[in-house]
Write a protein that holds these residues in place. Structure first.
Motif, mmCIF file in Angstrom:
data_model
loop_
_atom_site.group_PDB
_atom_site.id
_atom_site.type_symbol
_atom_site.label_atom_id
_atom_site.label_comp_id
_atom_site.label_asym_id
_atom_site.label_seq_id
_atom_site.Cartn_x
_atom_site.Cartn_y
_atom_site.Cartn_z
ATOM 1 N N ALA A 1 49.083 39.680 42.058
ATOM 2 C CA ALA A 1 49.540 38.927 43.220
ATOM 3 C C ALA A 1 49.103 37.471 43.133
ATOM 4 O O ALA A 1 49.717 36.586 43.730
ATOM 5 N N ALA A 2 48.022 37.224 42.382
ATOM 6 C CA ALA A 2 47.526 35.861 42.225
ATOM 7 C C ALA A 2 48.049 35.219 40.944
ATOM 8 O O ALA A 2 47.604 34.145 40.563
ATOM 9 N N GLY A 3 48.999 35.884 40.277
ATOM 10 C CA GLY A 3 49.552 35.332 39.048
ATOM 11 C C GLY A 3 48.635 35.497 37.856
ATOM 12 O O GLY A 3 48.731 34.759 36.885
ATOM 13 N N LEU A 4 47.724 36.474 37.938
ATOM 14 C CA LEU A 4 46.763 36.693 36.868
ATOM 15 C C LEU A 4 46.937 38.104 36.313
ATOM 16 O O LEU A 4 47.588 38.950 36.907
ATOM 17 N N ARG A 5 46.325 38.326 35.159
ATOM 18 C CA ARG A 5 46.267 39.666 34.595
ATOM 19 C C ARG A 5 44.901 39.849 33.966
ATOM 20 O O ARG A 5 44.206 38.868 33.689
ATOM 21 N N PRO A 6 44.473 41.099 33.774
ATOM 22 C CA PRO A 6 43.110 41.327 33.264
ATOM 23 C C PRO A 6 42.864 40.632 31.925
ATOM 24 O O PRO A 6 41.751 40.176 31.669
ATOM 25 N N GLY A 7 43.865 40.572 31.089
ATOM 26 C CA GLY A 7 43.704 39.815 29.858
ATOM 27 C C GLY A 7 42.790 40.466 28.844
ATOM 28 O O GLY A 7 41.997 39.797 28.210
ATOM 29 N N GLY A 8 42.900 41.760 28.670
ATOM 30 C CA GLY A 8 42.161 42.415 27.619
ATOM 31 C C GLY A 8 40.769 42.870 27.988
ATOM 32 O O GLY A 8 40.157 43.635 27.247
ATOM 33 N N GLN A 9 40.246 42.384 29.089
ATOM 34 C CA GLN A 9 38.910 42.832 29.497
ATOM 35 C C GLN A 9 38.969 44.283 29.973
ATOM 36 O O GLN A 9 39.980 44.738 30.510
ATOM 37 N N ALA B 1 39.940 36.848 34.235
ATOM 38 C CA ALA B 1 41.382 37.066 34.219
ATOM 39 C C ALA B 1 42.080 35.827 33.668
ATOM 40 O O ALA B 1 41.527 34.727 33.664
ATOM 41 N N VAL B 2 43.279 36.036 33.187
ATOM 42 C CA VAL B 2 44.023 34.928 32.594
ATOM 43 C C VAL B 2 45.391 34.859 33.265
ATOM 44 O O VAL B 2 45.879 35.850 33.802
ATOM 45 N N PRO B 3 46.016 33.686 33.232
ATOM 46 C CA PRO B 3 47.350 33.572 33.823
ATOM 47 C C PRO B 3 48.322 34.543 33.161
ATOM 48 O O PRO B 3 48.176 34.893 32.000
ATOM 49 N N VAL B 4 49.314 34.957 33.931
ATOM 50 C CA VAL B 4 50.262 35.945 33.424
ATOM 51 C C VAL B 4 50.983 35.423 32.196
ATOM 52 O O VAL B 4 51.258 36.159 31.260
ATOM 53 N N ARG B 5 51.296 34.142 32.189
ATOM 54 C CA ARG B 5 52.007 33.577 31.045
ATOM 55 C C ARG B 5 51.146 32.494 30.385
ATOM 56 O O ARG B 5 51.357 31.312 30.597
ATOM 57 N N PRO B 6 50.180 32.911 29.604
ATOM 58 C CA PRO B 6 49.307 31.921 28.975
ATOM 59 C C PRO B 6 49.999 31.218 27.818
ATOM 60 O O PRO B 6 50.921 31.754 27.215
ATOM 61 N N MET B 7 49.538 29.999 27.517
ATOM 62 C CA MET B 7 50.039 29.307 26.332
ATOM 63 C C MET B 7 49.199 29.759 25.147
ATOM 64 O O MET B 7 48.138 29.222 24.875
#
Ligand SMILES: [Zn+2]
Length: 115
Positions: free
Chosen positions: A25-33, A60-66
């Protein structure tokens, strides 16, 4: 994943932790953690509690990281636009699509000037 992460009651989880859905909901994802805790939501007697994994918001990292791969793809696309199809030289400007070749080629000089 270890079985030793803490379990919190619903709504009693410490600050800084969020479920995957809350991160989303905040535009983030766990990112492998790995999840750092579990929350349990009790249900009616005799039914297993609902559980959700909690992740560190700070990790957490943005859903669409560069990602490096994405940077490379953009770089390659820009380089392609700056590469003259005629002389093959990578210019420091984009090849005008209306002309299709670099300026020297357009003026008949070609790669001689490029070197
Ligand atoms: Zn050229």
């Amino acid at each position: 994943m270890s079985g030793t992460i803490p379990v919190y009651r619903w709504r009693l989880a410490p600050d800084g932790l969020a479920t995957r859905r809350q991160l989303r909901a905040a535009g983030l994802r766990p990112g492998g953690q790995d999840p750092v805790a579990v929350i349990e939501r009790p249900r009616r007697r005799g039914r297993p509690p609902l559980v959700a994994y909690l992740y560190l918001v700070s990790a957490a990292v943005p859903v669409r990281p560069m990602t490096p791969a994405r940077w490379r793809a953009i770089e390659a696309a820009l380089t392609a636009r700056r590469t003259c199809p005629d002389c093959g030289v990578v210019r420091d400007y984009c090849i005008p699509t209306s002309i299709g070749v670099c300026n020297p080629c357009d003026q008949g000089a070609g790669w001689a000037i490029a070197a």
